[in-house]
Design an enzyme around this catalytic site. Sequence first.
Site, mmCIF file in Angstrom:
data_model
loop_
_atom_site.group_PDB
_atom_site.id
_atom_site.type_symbol
_atom_site.label_atom_id
_atom_site.label_comp_id
_atom_site.label_asym_id
_atom_site.label_seq_id
_atom_site.Cartn_x
_atom_site.Cartn_y
_atom_site.Cartn_z
ATOM 1 N N THR A 176 0.852 -1.182 0.000
ATOM 2 C CA THR A 176 0.000 0.000 0.000
ATOM 3 C C THR A 176 0.897 1.245 0.000
ATOM 4 O O THR A 176 1.973 1.222 0.583
ATOM 5 C CB THR A 176 -0.870 -0.036 1.269
ATOM 6 O OG1 THR A 176 -1.843 -1.061 1.095
ATOM 7 C CG2 THR A 176 -1.573 1.272 1.542
ATOM 8 N N ARG A 204 -14.315 -7.041 -0.034
ATOM 9 C CA ARG A 204 -13.503 -6.676 1.146
ATOM 10 C C ARG A 204 -12.877 -5.281 0.951
ATOM 11 O O ARG A 204 -12.285 -4.976 -0.072
ATOM 12 C CB ARG A 204 -12.406 -7.704 1.347
ATOM 13 C CG ARG A 204 -11.523 -7.476 2.583
ATOM 14 C CD ARG A 204 -10.284 -6.688 2.269
ATOM 15 N NE ARG A 204 -9.478 -6.461 3.473
ATOM 16 C CZ ARG A 204 -8.385 -5.684 3.493
ATOM 17 N NH1 ARG A 204 -7.992 -5.080 2.407
ATOM 18 N NH2 ARG A 204 -7.720 -5.506 4.609
ATOM 19 N N VAL A 205 -13.006 -4.446 1.958
ATOM 20 C CA VAL A 205 -12.384 -3.125 1.951
ATOM 21 C C VAL A 205 -11.544 -3.002 3.227
ATOM 22 O O VAL A 205 -11.997 -3.368 4.314
ATOM 23 C CB VAL A 205 -13.452 -2.008 1.914
ATOM 24 C CG1 VAL A 205 -12.785 -0.638 1.944
ATOM 25 C CG2 VAL A 205 -14.328 -2.127 0.667
ATOM 26 N N GLY A 206 -10.329 -2.503 3.089
ATOM 27 C CA GLY A 206 -9.454 -2.330 4.251
ATOM 28 C C GLY A 206 -9.527 -0.921 4.810
ATOM 29 O O GLY A 206 -10.490 -0.187 4.588
ATOM 30 N N ASP A 207 -8.487 -0.558 5.523
ATOM 31 C CA ASP A 207 -8.472 0.748 6.198
ATOM 32 C C ASP A 207 -8.088 1.908 5.281
ATOM 33 O O ASP A 207 -8.407 3.064 5.577
ATOM 34 C CB ASP A 207 -7.447 0.707 7.353
ATOM 35 C CG ASP A 207 -6.035 0.385 6.839
ATOM 36 O OD1 ASP A 207 -5.895 -0.554 6.026
ATOM 37 O OD2 ASP A 207 -5.092 1.077 7.241
ATOM 38 N N THR A 227 -0.260 1.880 6.815
ATOM 39 C CA THR A 227 -0.137 0.618 6.075
ATOM 40 C C THR A 227 -0.046 -0.518 7.085
ATOM 41 O O THR A 227 0.603 -0.376 8.120
ATOM 42 C CB THR A 227 1.099 0.596 5.163
ATOM 43 O OG1 THR A 227 1.246 -0.743 4.644
ATOM 44 C CG2 THR A 227 2.377 0.997 5.885
ATOM 45 N N GLY A 228 -0.734 -1.602 6.808
ATOM 46 C CA GLY A 228 -0.687 -2.714 7.755
ATOM 47 C C GLY A 228 -1.926 -3.570 7.628
ATOM 48 O O GLY A 228 -2.653 -3.498 6.629
ATOM 49 N N GLY A 230 -5.229 -4.228 7.646
ATOM 50 C CA GLY A 230 -6.335 -3.279 7.561
ATOM 51 C C GLY A 230 -7.459 -3.497 8.554
ATOM 52 O O GLY A 230 -7.992 -2.541 9.129
HETATM 53 N N1 ASP Z 1 -3.812 -1.674 4.871
HETATM 54 C C1 ASP Z 1 -4.000 -2.293 3.580
HETATM 55 C C2 ASP Z 1 -5.300 -3.053 3.562
HETATM 56 O O1 ASP Z 1 -5.624 -3.683 4.558
HETATM 57 C C3 ASP Z 1 -2.910 -3.221 3.206
HETATM 58 C C4 ASP Z 1 -1.498 -2.686 3.261
HETATM 59 O O2 ASP Z 1 -1.217 -1.760 4.007
HETATM 60 O O3 ASP Z 1 -0.640 -3.197 2.515
HETATM 61 O O4 ASP Z 1 -5.977 -3.074 2.546
#
Ligand code: ASP
Length: 309
Positions: A176, A204-207, A227-228, A230
């Site tokens: 990300t 699916r949707v992340g943060d 980033t992490g 999510g």
């Molecule tokens: N935070 C992102 C997600 O969960 C993934 C990432 O940071 O690589 O979609």
Amino acid sequence: MNNFSIAIHGGAGTLVKGMMTAKLEARYKHDLKAALDEGYTILEDGGTAIEAVEIAVKVLEDSSLFNAGKGSVFTATESHEMDASIMDGKTLNAGAVSLITGIKNPVSLSRDIMEKSEHVFLAGEGAMQFAKELGYKIEDASYFYDEFRHNQWLEIKGTDSFQLDHATKKDSKFGTVGAVACDQEGNIAAATSTGGMTNKKWGRVGDSPMIGAGNYANNKTCAISCTGSGEFFIRGVVAYDVACLMEHKNMSLQAASDEVINNRILEIGGDGGLIAVDAKGNIAMPFNTEGMYRASKTSKGEAVIAIYK
Ligand code: ASP
């Protein structure tokens, strides 16, 4: 004139030094530097923090090395679903988009949602319709094809598992992307863009596109891009939590960022990192993983381009 500064990231994760070739490391650093320089030039020329974070994220989206735009990971249906967001710390205006396909630069669409619609967050088909009405070109799937990404997906295709790009096997790439900036007027902004998780399904949707979770900006406190993992970053409302610690506990940018990444998010099982600036141009880039692709530059002449701890 206010001190100005910019920080960018290309994802955090299980980055093991021995697994990276010198050539690949040079490519990562090259693309990080290109994004940093584009954003910094905007600030140096008196441009706004919003302009700087958009351009820096666009450069990272155009690189196939990072999991955003061109380098986005594959979904369970062998497509790409991208998420992005942007926030202006001066006005608290924000734009976010999720589950879009074929858009070369999702961050620009999130800015258009902020500036050209009455809304903050558009998703899926409706967001695509909005993009088409604004004249966005819809790229063919081949634009987003990357052999490495495809192989990553083939390994778990047809299974119920999904893979966070940053928490996957030790030789995987991560990714990300995000940028935060403080301009000469002391206004700050944040932008984040991602392809999400390999083999993700069910919309699916992340943060990353969620204001307050993966992205936030408020001149009073800080601009943050995360980033992490999510799911944990959503539950920890991570980006806003840093701002809250600064506003209500009077913590510095560095102390608040460290507290959230090295204590609070770890306590609920989340891993990852964030980049942060405040309206004085200070920068923090904590992460609780082995590495985070990151770079920063300030008007005082300090510059960083780094991957590992
Ligand atoms: N935070 C992102 C997600 O969960 C993934 C990432 O940071 O690589 O979609």
